[in-house]
Scaffold this motif. Structure first.
Motif, short mmCIF file in Angstrom:
data_model
loop_
_atom_site.label_atom_id
_atom_site.label_comp_id
_atom_site.label_asym_id
_atom_site.label_seq_id
_atom_site.Cartn_x
_atom_site.Cartn_y
_atom_site.Cartn_z
N ASN A 201 0.81 -1.21 0.00
CA ASN A 201 0.00 0.00 0.00
C ASN A 201 0.85 1.26 0.00
O ASN A 201 0.47 2.27 -0.63
CB ASN A 201 -0.93 0.02 1.22
N CYS A 202 1.99 1.24 0.72
CA CYS A 202 2.89 2.40 0.72
C CYS A 202 3.26 2.81 -0.69
O CYS A 202 3.33 3.99 -1.03
CB CYS A 202 4.17 2.07 1.48
N ALA A 203 3.50 1.80 -1.50
CA ALA A 203 3.92 2.08 -2.88
C ALA A 203 2.73 2.45 -3.76
O ALA A 203 2.64 3.57 -4.27
CB ALA A 203 4.64 0.86 -3.46
N TRP A 204 1.81 1.52 -3.92
CA TRP A 204 0.81 1.69 -4.98
C TRP A 204 -0.26 2.71 -4.60
O TRP A 204 -0.71 3.47 -5.47
CB TRP A 204 0.21 0.34 -5.35
N ILE A 226 10.41 2.26 -11.67
CA ILE A 226 10.63 1.04 -10.88
C ILE A 226 11.75 1.24 -9.86
O ILE A 226 11.58 0.86 -8.69
CB ILE A 226 10.89 -0.16 -11.80
N PRO A 227 12.91 1.83 -10.23
CA PRO A 227 13.93 2.09 -9.21
C PRO A 227 13.41 2.95 -8.05
O PRO A 227 13.75 2.70 -6.89
CB PRO A 227 15.05 2.80 -9.98
N PHE A 228 12.59 3.95 -8.37
CA PHE A 228 12.02 4.79 -7.32
C PHE A 228 11.11 3.97 -6.40
O PHE A 228 11.17 4.11 -5.18
CB PHE A 228 11.24 5.95 -7.93
N THR A 229 10.30 3.13 -7.00
CA THR A 229 9.40 2.28 -6.20
C THR A 229 10.20 1.34 -5.31
O THR A 229 9.83 1.10 -4.16
CB THR A 229 8.46 1.48 -7.12
N ARG A 230 11.28 0.82 -5.83
CA ARG A 230 12.14 -0.05 -5.01
C ARG A 230 12.69 0.70 -3.80
O ARG A 230 12.75 0.15 -2.69
CB ARG A 230 13.29 -0.60 -5.86
N ARG A 231 13.12 1.94 -4.00
CA ARG A 231 13.66 2.71 -2.88
C ARG A 231 12.57 2.94 -1.83
O ARG A 231 12.82 2.81 -0.62
CB ARG A 231 14.21 4.06 -3.36
N THR A 254 8.94 -9.89 -5.42
CA THR A 254 7.65 -10.59 -5.49
C THR A 254 6.51 -9.62 -5.69
O THR A 254 5.61 -9.85 -6.51
CB THR A 254 7.43 -11.42 -4.22
N GLN A 255 6.53 -8.51 -4.93
CA GLN A 255 5.44 -7.55 -5.05
C GLN A 255 5.46 -6.82 -6.39
O GLN A 255 4.40 -6.54 -6.97
CB GLN A 255 5.50 -6.56 -3.88
N LEU A 256 6.64 -6.51 -6.89
CA LEU A 256 6.72 -5.87 -8.21
C LEU A 256 6.21 -6.81 -9.30
O LEU A 256 5.47 -6.40 -10.21
CB LEU A 256 8.15 -5.44 -8.51
N ALA A 257 6.59 -8.09 -9.21
CA ALA A 257 6.11 -9.06 -10.20
C ALA A 257 4.59 -9.20 -10.13
O ALA A 257 3.91 -9.30 -11.16
CB ALA A 257 6.79 -10.41 -9.97
#
Length: 325
Positions: A201-204, A226-231, A254-257
């Motif tokens: 939820n923090c990300a999306w 994607i790099p920003f989301t990973r950070r 896993t969550q990105l996939a």
């Protein structure tokens, strides 16, 4: 399981209405629902659920009330499906429904939701749930449910209640979910699951809300997406681990996939913002940020998102509708 189980469901939005349907399926449940904006529709016509998994059903809760203050005695289970906008307010509103033997079931986004209940009701058992149910309420009392359906649950341990009593209360509620024919998993330790969901939820939720893009459009918007989301995710993972919550090393991958496999997703926070409704900023972003400060874990990306989202909310605070939407 007791011959009759009194259940109060607090918050009759789309997710709450889905769980009302599941609980109502058990002939052991006497179900009272707290409704706000859809009170008149549900009182007169019940709830119409159109589910990709369960088919179409119209059902009538045993009692429909506007407030827990209408109850005359405590219930066995209080199920909180209201949006976690102001947890402290909900805790006090529920006082008429909660006795020493009441079990509080929290089916909400975020982390830290259990703590206000634990402080206010120290003799109660608390069952913490993570839900993966997809549902919407296009008109009052009518709910559309997709194929997304899973509930993960476990105890928020209370040393003032015996392990045997806690286990019995958890098993009883899991039995109600089983009778309602919904997918569910009981965990010995639920906090890793709660933190995994809040990292999602923090990300999306934040990124779709701030950009007004669905998840796929955001991920394809820039090589840096994607790099920003990973950070962003890695900050929340670091806070969880510092708090003693174990998380798998491949969680972010896993969550990105998973999000890339789901197609274009619009989040509940994004939809709330579009409809000028309160957003669950505090429990999704605020708690990880404050926990990070407490534990000395840097969270610059999360802090930036929190600041931006709170500024956005401050400009629209007068448009508050209802945390039950």
């Amino acid at each position: 399981m007791a011959s009759q189980v009194d259940v109060l469901l607090y918050g009759l939005g789309a997710i709450g209405s889905f769980y009302a349907f599941i609980l109502h399926r058990s002939n052991k449940v006497r179900l009272t629902v707290v409704a706000r904006s859809n009170y008149a529709a549900v009182k007169e016509n019940g709830i119409l659920l159109k589910s990709a998994n369960h088919g179409e059903h119209r059902f009538y809760p045993d009692h429909v009330v506007r407030s827990p203050s209408e109850l005359t005695h405590p219930v066995d289970y209080v199920v909180c499906t209201n949006k976690a906008i102001d947890p402290a307010s909900a805790v006090h509103s529920l006082a008429p429904a909660i006795g020493n033997d009441t079990t509080i079931v929290i089916i909400q986004n975020g982390v830290g939701n259990e703590e206000p209940f634990c402080e206010a009701y120290p003799s109660c058992s608390i069952i913490s749930c993570v839900t993966w149910v997809g549902a919407s309420q296009p008109t009052p009392g009518t709910v559309i449910h997709t194929t997304s359906e899973d509930t993960e649950l476990g105890l928020y341990p209370n040393p003032k209640v015996s392990d045997a009593v806690e286990a019995e209360r958890l098993n009883t509620f899991a039995g109600l979910l089983a009778a309602g024919q919904t997918r569910h998993t009981v965990h010995d330790h639920i906090q890793p699951t709660r933190w995994s969901k809040v990292i999602w939820n923090c990300a999306w939720n934040t990124l779709t809300t701030l950009t007004a893009l669905d998840t796929q459009a955001f991920l394809q918007s820039s090589p840096d997406a994607i790099p920003f989301t990973r950070r962003l995710m890695s900050e929340a993972v670091a806070v969880a681990r510092a708090a003693g919550v174990p998380l798998p090393d491949d969680l972010i991958d896993t969550q990105l996939a998973r999000i890339q496999s789901l197609g274009a997703v619009r989040t509940s926070m994004q939809i709330d913002r579009e409809n000028n409704r309160p957003m669950e900023i505090e429990v999704i972003v605020g708690t990880p940020v404050r926990k990070g400060r407490e534990l000395g874990v840097p969270t610059p990306v999360l802090e930036t998102l929190l600041s931006i989202e709170l500024d956005e909310w401050d400009t629209r605070e007068w448009q508050y509708v209802s945390c039950f939407e």
